[in-house]
Design an enzyme around this catalytic site. Structure first.
Site, mmCIF file in Angstrom:
data_model
loop_
_atom_site.group_PDB
_atom_site.id
_atom_site.type_symbol
_atom_site.label_atom_id
_atom_site.label_comp_id
_atom_site.label_asym_id
_atom_site.label_seq_id
_atom_site.Cartn_x
_atom_site.Cartn_y
_atom_site.Cartn_z
ATOM 1 N N GLU A 208 -10.136 8.989 7.965
ATOM 2 C CA GLU A 208 -11.587 8.750 8.007
ATOM 3 C C GLU A 208 -11.921 7.652 9.021
ATOM 4 O OE1 GLU A 208 -9.719 8.876 5.303
ATOM 5 O OE2 GLU A 208 -10.727 9.919 3.642
ATOM 6 N N GLY B 129 -4.552 -3.465 0.126
ATOM 7 C CA GLY B 129 -5.879 -3.167 0.693
ATOM 8 C C GLY B 129 -7.010 -3.687 -0.171
ATOM 9 N N ARG B 130 -6.915 -3.478 -1.481
ATOM 10 C CA ARG B 130 -8.011 -3.888 -2.386
ATOM 11 C C ARG B 130 -7.994 -5.381 -2.677
ATOM 12 N NH1 ARG B 130 -4.416 -0.425 -4.376
ATOM 13 N NH2 ARG B 130 -3.057 -1.016 -6.092
ATOM 14 N N LYS C 136 -5.608 -1.290 7.364
ATOM 15 C CA LYS C 136 -4.285 -1.889 7.182
ATOM 16 C C LYS C 136 -3.220 -1.051 7.887
ATOM 17 C CE LYS C 136 -1.000 -3.087 3.560
ATOM 18 N NZ LYS C 136 -0.744 -3.316 2.145
ATOM 19 N N GLU D 286 -7.933 1.414 -8.918
ATOM 20 C CA GLU D 286 -6.801 1.763 -8.049
ATOM 21 C C GLU D 286 -5.553 0.962 -8.468
ATOM 22 O OE1 GLU D 286 -7.266 3.332 -3.694
ATOM 23 O OE2 GLU D 286 -6.603 1.270 -3.519
ATOM 24 N N HIS E 213 -33.252 0.013 -17.713
ATOM 25 C CA HIS E 213 -34.223 1.108 -17.748
ATOM 26 C C HIS E 213 -33.581 2.442 -17.411
ATOM 27 C CE1 HIS E 213 -37.631 -1.554 -18.363
ATOM 28 N NE2 HIS E 213 -36.922 -2.416 -17.651
ATOM 29 N N LYS F 107 -4.958 13.079 0.283
ATOM 30 C CA LYS F 107 -4.940 12.845 1.739
ATOM 31 C C LYS F 107 -4.117 13.940 2.424
ATOM 32 C CE LYS F 107 -4.995 7.774 1.773
ATOM 33 N NZ LYS F 107 -4.199 6.617 2.135
#
Ligand code: F6P
Length: 549
Positions: A217, A272-273, A211, A358, A389, A513
């Site tokens: 990263e 973003g999410r 965005k 977030e 399990h 960041k």
């Protein structure tokens, strides 16, 4: 009373009434609630689109639900909802509209931001994506050497990765199986290495999804990907055929060296999410094709319309949000499990973690004051039978209350062989058995009646009263995926509205960041970084020594 004219949440009469009601219900068992109301199993259900929602196995009565709805009314959840759909700037700390719902609005809808209808731009980008996806899928879009594109790698992180990566897994049966689609997010070079090591650069398309186009990263991985490509093709002009960008930031895209003609735009009013149904979904659209993508958008829209128009008593996102509040704030539940009984939903909960945590992991309310009530839960979970399990023991007999969503489908996906389809009933038998056991447990008398030795009776007794929501659909389709995601988006919205927090900013991730950028020179050059605490300083020194620097 606050500056925004709102009484502090936990001082409202509605909150106090719920707290009192919780005490009154302290000894109420699900067994009793079902015994008292034989119709509860069908009565406590709702339908939205293709989703059948059973909330009967919750520690609630009609009175609980009424009181929760009163809390929603007192906190004006529907008022904020309408403001969101209208394009008002409800993301107050960033002064932005919150309009992921406009991403799936029909072509003729009108949704205005600052007096401008955004829907035509949404459809223009969707059309551009469709044209591009079709060209890649048909082979009309070739790589620099004229070879057909056979591999698509999405490079992005957080909301620019989790959504398309999750949806690609969910809809694998609808994908073009001749295309290899991979997702790289981690700045650990191993991620890009594993994603590219067996691929031919001449057949590989990189989609750089960011965005802001400043996320370190993503830019680092994109730069390395470009080097990998150019090491093989040795011509800068190749970038234009092997790199496209998904972003709101044309300037940074151009700066990186991607032609903005190969950029697919979205807007600052898409968080973003909340973005994988925007241009961020391009990798998914290439994989499943534009028609399936549009079916998915239709699914989102079904739930948007429902959330916008259904009355409070029948409004599923409202109900799910309020049930979460009931456990979070009145039962001290710390977490919420999402347990899909579908292998294809293996990354669904990871996606929801960002969506929920977030959005609602905040301790400052919209009025700028610290909350003195609990906000977002820890969201966790993996596909159901595997979890059975592993960690279900704690859900059944642990000391913590963990409300859970069970998501299942009546039909296996069409692509499976008949033999594999036959396994589906066993999968779903586990689903129904678990929710039953969690709700009703097993009494000591029942255990004794099985002849269990007295010293083992407490160990084999299950209290029950572990609440679950069942979400059941006929089959997993693109539309159903859209419905599920929109359901959770709006559930998260409801909770943020009640807690009076801004669910659409994420200041909490910024500090890490900034610090990472500051610390890096200490690692690489041994630079004396001012402001490092004693522990971090010692760790950096140890790291450098182990690294051989
Ligand atoms: O983790 C913080 C965050 O800003 C997320 O909200 C976002 O989805 C992610 O980073 C990636 O951001 P971008 O799409 O700008 O690269």
């Amino acid at each position: 009373m606050n500056a925004d004219g709102r009484t502090r949440l936990n001082q409202t009469p509605e909150w106090t009434a719920l707290a009192k009601h919780r005490e009154e219900l302290a000894d109420t068992r699900l067994r009793d609630l079902f015994a008292a109301d034989p119709a509860r199993g069908t009565g406590y259900t709702l339908q939205v689109g293709d989703l059948y929602i059973d909330y009967s196995k919750h520690l609630v009565t009609d009175e609980t639900l009424r009181l929760l709805r009163e809390l929603a009314a007192a906190t004006d959840v529907f008022g904020l909802r309408d403001a969101m759909f209208r394009g008002e700037k409800i993301n107050v700390t960033e002064n932005r509209a919150v309009l992921h719902t406009a991403l799936r609005a029909p072509r003729d809808a009108v949704v205005e931001v600052d007096g401008e209808n955004v829907v035509p731009a949404v459809h223009a980008v969707l059309d551009k994506m469709a044209g591009f996806a079709d060209r890649v899928r048909s082979g009309a879009w070739t790589g620099h050497t004229g070879k057909r594109i056979r591999n698509v790698i999405n490079i992005g992180i957080g909301g620019s990765d989790l959504g398309p990566a999750m949806a690609y897994e969910v809809l694998r049966c609808f994908t073009d199986r001749d295309l290899t689609v991979r997702f790289v997010s981690n700045v650990d070079g191993a991620d890009l290495h594993e994603a590219t090591r067996d691929l031919d650069p001449a057949e590989t398309l990189f989609i750089i999804a960011s965005k802001t186009f400043t996320t370190i990263e993503t830019i680092t991985n994109a730069t390395s990907a470009r080097k990998w490509l150019l090491a093989a093709l040795d011509d800068e002009a190749a970038v234009a055929k092997h790199f496209v960008a998904l972003s709101t930031n044309a300037e940074k895209v151009a700066e990186f060296g991607i032609d903005t003609a190969n950029m697919f735009e979205f807007w600052d009013w898409v968080g973003g999410r909340y973005s994988y149904d925007s241009a961020i979904g391009l990798s998914l659209m290439i994989a499943i094709g534009p028609d399936r993508f549009r079916e998915m958008l239709d699914g989102f829209r079904i739930v948007d319309d429902h959330f916008r128009t259904a009355p409070a008593e029948a409004n599923v996102p409202l109900l799910l949000g309020l049930l979460g509040i009931w456990y979070d704030n009145f039962h001290d539940a710390q977490s919420h499990a999402v347990l899909p009984y579908s292998h294809y939903l293996s990354r669904f909960t990871a996606y929801l973690q960002q969506l929920d945590m977030e959005s609602n992991g905040k301790y400052v309310a919209r009025d700028g004051k610290q909350v003195d009530w609990q906000t977002g839960p820890v969201v966790w979970g993996t596909p159901g039978t595997n979890g059975q399990h592993a960690y279900y023991q704690l859900i059944h007999q642990g000391t913590k209350l963990i409300p859970a969503d069970f998501i299942g489908f009546a039909r296996p996906v069409a692509e499976l062989s008949e033999e594999l389809k036959a396994q589906h009933d066993l999968l779903m038998a586990n689903f129904f058995a678990q929710t039953q056991a969690l709700a009703f447990g097993k009494t000591a008398e029942e255990v004794r009646a099985e002849g269990v030795p007295e010293e083992l009776v407490p160990h084999k007794t299950f209290q029950g009263d572990r609440p679950t929501t069942t979400i059941l659909a006929r089959e997993l389709t693109p539309s159903v995926l859209g419905q599920l995601v929109a359901l959770y988006e709006h559930k998260v919205f409801v909770q943020g509205a009640v807690w009076n927090i801004d669910s659409f900013d994420q200041w909490g991730v910024e500090l890490g960041k900034v610090l990472a950028k500051r610390v890096e020179p200490a690692l690489t050059e041994g630079a004396d970084v001012p402001g490092l605490d004693a522990s971090t300083k010692a760790l950096v020194a140890t790291y450098r020594e182990l690294r051989g620097r």
